[in-house]
Design a protein around this motif. Structure first.
Motif, mmCIF file in Angstrom:
data_model
loop_
_atom_site.group_PDB
_atom_site.id
_atom_site.type_symbol
_atom_site.label_atom_id
_atom_site.label_comp_id
_atom_site.label_asym_id
_atom_site.label_seq_id
_atom_site.Cartn_x
_atom_site.Cartn_y
_atom_site.Cartn_z
ATOM 1 N N PHE A 214 0.792 -1.210 0.210
ATOM 2 C CA PHE A 214 -0.211 0.103 -0.133
ATOM 3 C C PHE A 214 0.838 1.337 -0.038
ATOM 4 O O PHE A 214 0.638 2.196 -0.858
ATOM 5 N N VAL A 215 1.836 1.270 0.887
ATOM 6 C CA VAL A 215 2.754 2.489 0.800
ATOM 7 C C VAL A 215 3.427 2.890 -0.543
ATOM 8 O O VAL A 215 3.480 3.783 -0.875
ATOM 9 N N VAL A 216 3.894 1.657 -1.079
ATOM 10 C CA VAL A 216 4.524 2.155 -2.412
ATOM 11 C C VAL A 216 3.518 2.600 -3.372
ATOM 12 O O VAL A 216 3.827 3.523 -4.141
ATOM 13 N N TRP A 299 -11.585 13.422 2.175
ATOM 14 C CA TRP A 299 -11.954 12.279 1.526
ATOM 15 C C TRP A 299 -12.364 10.994 2.510
ATOM 16 O O TRP A 299 -13.084 10.431 1.861
ATOM 17 N N PHE A 300 -11.873 11.093 3.469
ATOM 18 C CA PHE A 300 -11.787 9.618 4.325
ATOM 19 C C PHE A 300 -13.121 9.739 5.130
ATOM 20 O O PHE A 300 -13.417 8.799 5.764
ATOM 21 N N GLU A 301 -13.921 11.132 5.101
ATOM 22 C CA GLU A 301 -15.233 10.735 5.840
ATOM 23 C C GLU A 301 -16.198 9.932 5.493
ATOM 24 O O GLU A 301 -16.599 9.648 4.346
ATOM 25 N N GLY A 302 -16.572 9.011 6.361
ATOM 26 C CA GLY A 302 -17.772 8.140 5.986
ATOM 27 C C GLY A 302 -17.232 6.695 5.305
ATOM 28 O O GLY A 302 -17.783 5.902 4.713
ATOM 29 N N LYS A 303 -15.733 6.576 4.900
ATOM 30 C CA LYS A 303 -15.339 5.406 4.383
ATOM 31 C C LYS A 303 -14.885 4.268 5.331
ATOM 32 O O LYS A 303 -13.854 4.538 6.138
ATOM 33 N N GLU A 304 -15.325 3.124 5.335
ATOM 34 C CA GLU A 304 -15.179 2.002 6.232
ATOM 35 C C GLU A 304 -13.916 1.498 5.712
ATOM 36 O O GLU A 304 -12.965 0.846 6.424
ATOM 37 N N ALA A 305 -13.739 1.175 4.372
ATOM 38 C CA ALA A 305 -12.688 0.611 3.970
ATOM 39 C C ALA A 305 -11.657 1.369 3.117
ATOM 40 O O ALA A 305 -11.446 1.151 2.037
ATOM 41 N N ALA A 306 -11.109 2.566 3.760
ATOM 42 C CA ALA A 306 -10.555 3.506 2.896
ATOM 43 C C ALA A 306 -9.517 3.039 2.158
ATOM 44 O O ALA A 306 -9.135 3.703 1.185
ATOM 45 N N LEU A 307 -8.480 2.506 2.970
ATOM 46 C CA LEU A 307 -7.362 2.043 2.115
ATOM 47 C C LEU A 307 -7.559 1.314 1.067
ATOM 48 O O LEU A 307 -6.793 1.353 -0.317
ATOM 49 N N VAL A 308 -8.636 0.464 0.871
ATOM 50 C CA VAL A 308 -8.948 -0.228 -0.182
ATOM 51 C C VAL A 308 -9.241 0.620 -1.465
ATOM 52 O O VAL A 308 -8.899 0.774 -2.672
ATOM 53 N N GLY A 316 -6.630 2.372 -10.488
ATOM 54 C CA GLY A 316 -7.739 2.084 -11.476
ATOM 55 C C GLY A 316 -7.842 0.583 -11.912
ATOM 56 O O GLY A 316 -8.361 0.339 -13.039
ATOM 57 N N GLN A 317 -7.330 -0.227 -11.170
ATOM 58 C CA GLN A 317 -7.307 -1.501 -11.343
ATOM 59 C C GLN A 317 -7.914 -2.250 -10.173
ATOM 60 O O GLN A 317 -7.672 -2.103 -8.980
ATOM 61 N N SER A 318 -9.050 -2.809 -10.470
ATOM 62 C CA SER A 318 -9.777 -3.651 -9.429
ATOM 63 C C SER A 318 -8.782 -4.768 -8.649
ATOM 64 O O SER A 318 -9.265 -5.210 -7.620
ATOM 65 N N TRP A 319 -7.964 -5.405 -9.484
ATOM 66 C CA TRP A 319 -7.262 -6.513 -8.766
ATOM 67 C C TRP A 319 -6.599 -6.040 -7.711
ATOM 68 O O TRP A 319 -6.141 -6.923 -6.670
ATOM 69 N N VAL A 320 -6.037 -4.777 -7.725
ATOM 70 C CA VAL A 320 -5.230 -4.363 -6.730
ATOM 71 C C VAL A 320 -5.813 -4.394 -5.428
ATOM 72 O O VAL A 320 -5.538 -4.634 -4.149
ATOM 73 N N LEU A 323 -6.698 -7.623 -3.969
ATOM 74 C CA LEU A 323 -5.415 -8.096 -3.243
ATOM 75 C C LEU A 323 -5.369 -7.434 -2.163
ATOM 76 O O LEU A 323 -5.011 -8.328 -0.763
ATOM 77 N N PHE A 324 -5.414 -6.192 -1.912
ATOM 78 C CA PHE A 324 -5.495 -5.625 -0.510
ATOM 79 C C PHE A 324 -6.669 -5.876 0.368
ATOM 80 O O PHE A 324 -6.239 -6.106 1.429
ATOM 81 N N ALA A 325 -7.783 -6.109 -0.194
ATOM 82 C CA ALA A 325 -8.865 -6.359 0.683
ATOM 83 C C ALA A 325 -8.486 -7.950 1.432
ATOM 84 O O ALA A 325 -9.075 -8.192 2.507
ATOM 85 N N ALA A 326 -8.049 -8.735 0.472
ATOM 86 C CA ALA A 326 -7.936 -10.064 0.937
ATOM 87 C C ALA A 326 -6.736 -10.040 2.016
ATOM 88 O O ALA A 326 -6.796 -10.698 2.952
ATOM 89 N N GLY A 327 -5.768 -9.269 1.920
ATOM 90 C CA GLY A 327 -4.676 -9.100 2.858
ATOM 91 C C GLY A 327 -5.330 -8.310 4.394
ATOM 92 O O GLY A 327 -5.097 -8.938 5.342
ATOM 93 N N ALA A 328 -6.295 -7.362 4.087
ATOM 94 C CA ALA A 328 -6.895 -6.926 5.255
ATOM 95 C C ALA A 328 -7.785 -8.016 6.153
ATOM 96 O O ALA A 328 -7.531 -7.938 7.271
ATOM 97 N N VAL A 329 -8.312 -8.849 5.349
ATOM 98 C CA VAL A 329 -9.156 -10.031 6.180
ATOM 99 C C VAL A 329 -8.054 -10.777 6.704
ATOM 100 O O VAL A 329 -8.366 -11.285 7.878
ATOM 101 N N LEU A 330 -6.923 -11.285 6.013
ATOM 102 C CA LEU A 330 -6.033 -12.106 6.666
ATOM 103 C C LEU A 330 -5.397 -11.522 7.931
ATOM 104 O O LEU A 330 -5.301 -11.980 8.922
ATOM 105 N N ALA A 331 -5.267 -10.116 7.776
ATOM 106 C CA ALA A 331 -4.678 -9.117 8.954
ATOM 107 C C ALA A 331 -5.714 -9.477 10.172
ATOM 108 O O ALA A 331 -5.373 -9.588 11.019
ATOM 109 N N ILE A 332 -7.044 -9.326 9.753
ATOM 110 C CA ILE A 332 -8.211 -9.283 10.853
ATOM 111 C C ILE A 332 -7.987 -10.752 11.558
ATOM 112 O O ILE A 332 -8.079 -10.850 12.681
ATOM 113 N N VAL A 333 -7.776 -11.816 10.701
ATOM 114 C CA VAL A 333 -7.881 -13.109 11.056
ATOM 115 C C VAL A 333 -6.722 -13.252 12.018
ATOM 116 O O VAL A 333 -6.792 -13.823 13.291
#
Length: 488
Positions: A214-216, A299-308, A316-320, A323-333
């Motif tokens: 994400f940082v990159v 921009w962050f107001e009201g966004k629950e999954a802001a980083l995704v 502009g790529q949905s696969w990105v 990928l990040f949302a899947a990583g977030a779910v694994l992080a939560i697990v």
């Protein structure tokens, strides 16, 4: 009441003396590894496992779940809020490191308080830990629903809000993903400590990689003008955000609950706690700067999954985003596994002292884990995760954690005075300034929490007091053996 019960009641101390009664450190050491039934806990965890437990229980909470609600409070200075909260956590972590090296047993701050301040404050601390661990697991799991939604949207689907949000949140009825994640973590913990630690270590490395990814990407859209003005909500906003973001740092103390399952706890526990705080603080501040630099703070107001959503807009790529949302779910697990682990070990320590029912301390012959207590805790947390909104959970968790951290910092000072000869594998630097600063910082952050949070905390303490007077006081092992321990 039997004659034996009558005799025990006659030897029990009066309430005030019982509240002040301290359990000897020697007694904790003698009980190490034992439950209330079954075999001993197994010592299978090394430095890497312990560090990953601490990182796994902490890293991701604020970034993946709470960041979106904190940026509108602090503006571009949210990274300063992270730094303030991290500094408070670091002071407390140093105190934990010293206590973990001196008293390397399960129970964390509950045990440290019992050894230095007495049964009354130990019960309060343990009750705060129940709030901290169980509620934080639920709060983190609640955030999983939104990230699963983001994954589904990336694949052209939309999950029903009724099944991915808690009641009262955007048409939610029951948060099924949160329930499923908690139950998955429970099943894993029931299988054994080493098995769950290995899975957690893998998940931690994945989520660190995801955050660096994400940082990159975010730095490719970085604009310094997004930091002007730096303090649109003033210093009060920064302080309020810091109080909420402290929730992001809870979890490093989970390593201290593994004292009876570590191979070399006196050497490895302090190292794991300090090392994890360095990793966590660095990543939090780096990601916060990258996020605000890529988008204006409004921009962050009201966004629950802001980083995704930020990644999807930038690339502009949905696969990105997928990928990040899947990583977030694994992080939560990963967080749910490690924090739920800490909760069960604290309840084991409290059950060994008679503070909670013995079922929480029964160790399984097959897995070497407190299976019954894990199932009970997991089921209760899963229900809370499915039914309670995130915001209320995060603030309630923070206040209980801050109170517990204050007690541990005070315990360092008291134990230095009462037992200066006690071997310590780690000592807080700049003593006594460091533990005193930890207490001051924790008090400052508690003061910045809202009135409703204090009302919830007060109600929780009132419930805990009734449970202590109605159950724990009468079943206390220390009180039952009052004559043997009365000199303490």
């Amino acid at each position: 009441m039997t004659m034996q019960d009558t005799a025990q009641a006659a030897t029990r101390p009066v309430l005030l003396r019982q509240l002040r009664a301290r359990k000897p450190i020697e007694a904790f050491a003698a009980e190490a590894g034992n439950g209330t039934g079954g075999p001993k806990l197994r010592r299978t965890l090394g430095l890497l496992h312990l560090t990953m437990i601490s990182v796994g229980a902490t890293l991701g909470t604020g970034i993946f779940v709470v960041l979106s609600s904190s940026v509108p409070m602090a503006g571009p200075a949210v990274w300063i809020s992270f730094a303030i909260a991290g500094l408070a956590a670091l002071f407390a972590a140093l105190s934990y490191a010293e206590m973990a090296g001196a008293v390397p047993v399960s129970g964390s701050s509950y045990t440290y308080t019992y050894a230095t301040m007495g049964e009354g404050l130990a019960w309060i601390c343990g009750w705060c830990l129940v709030l901290e661990y169980a509620v934080s697991v639920a709060a983190i799991a609640v955030g999983a629903g939104e990230y699963l939604n983001e994954m589904a949207r990336s694949l052209g689907m939309d999950l029903p809000a009724a099944l991915t949000n808690p009641p009262g949140a955007d048409g939610g009825v029951f948060n099924i993903p949160a329930l499923a994640i908690v139950l998955f973590a429970t099943v894993l913990l029931v299988r054994g400590t080493k098995e769950s630690a290995v899975v957690n270590t893998v998940l931690v490395f994945i989520k660190i990689s995801v955050l660096l990814f994400f940082v990159v990407i975010a730095f490719n859209a970085f604009t310094t003008s997004n930091f002007d003005p730096l303090l649109p909500m003033g210093t009060a906003g920064v302080s309020a955000a810091a109080a909420r973001l402290f929730f992001s740092y809870i979890g490093f103390d989970a390593a201290s609950t593994a004292g009876e399952e570590a191979k070399n706890p006196q050497r490895d526990l302090p190292r794991a706690i300090v090392l994890s705080m360095v990793i966590i603080s660095s990543l939090y501040i780096l990601v916060a700067i990258a996020a605000v630099g890529a988008r204006q703070w409004t921009w962050f107001e009201g966004k629950e999954a802001a980083l995704v959503q930020l990644l999807e807009e930038v690339t502009g790529q949905s696969w990105v985003a997928l990928l990040f949302a899947a990583g977030a779910v694994l992080a939560i697990v990963s967080i749910v596994i490690t924090v739920l682990y800490g909760q069960t070990r604290i309840l084991l320590a409290m059950s060994r002292d008679g503070m909670v029912p013995a079922v929480f301390g029964r160790i399984s012959t097959r897995s070497g884990a407190p299976v019954a207590g894990t199932w009970i805790t997991g089921a209760a947390v899963a229900l809370v995760a499915g039914l309670v909104p995130l915001g209320q959970l995060a603030d309630a968790t923070s206040i209980g954690t801050l109170f517990a951290f204050s007690l541990v910092s005070l315990a360092v000072i008291l134990l230095r005075r009462s037992s200066p000869e006690l071997p310590r594998t780690f000592k807080v630097p700049f003593y006594p300034a460091t533990p005193i600063l930890a207490i001051i910082f924790c008090g400052y952050l508690m003061a910045n929490l809202g009135a409703r949070t204090w009302v919830v905390f007060g109600a929780w303490m009132a419930i805990g007091s009734l449970i202590y007077l109605g159950y724990s006081r009468r079943h206390s092992k220390l009180a039952a053996n009052w004559e043997a321990f009365s000199e303490h």
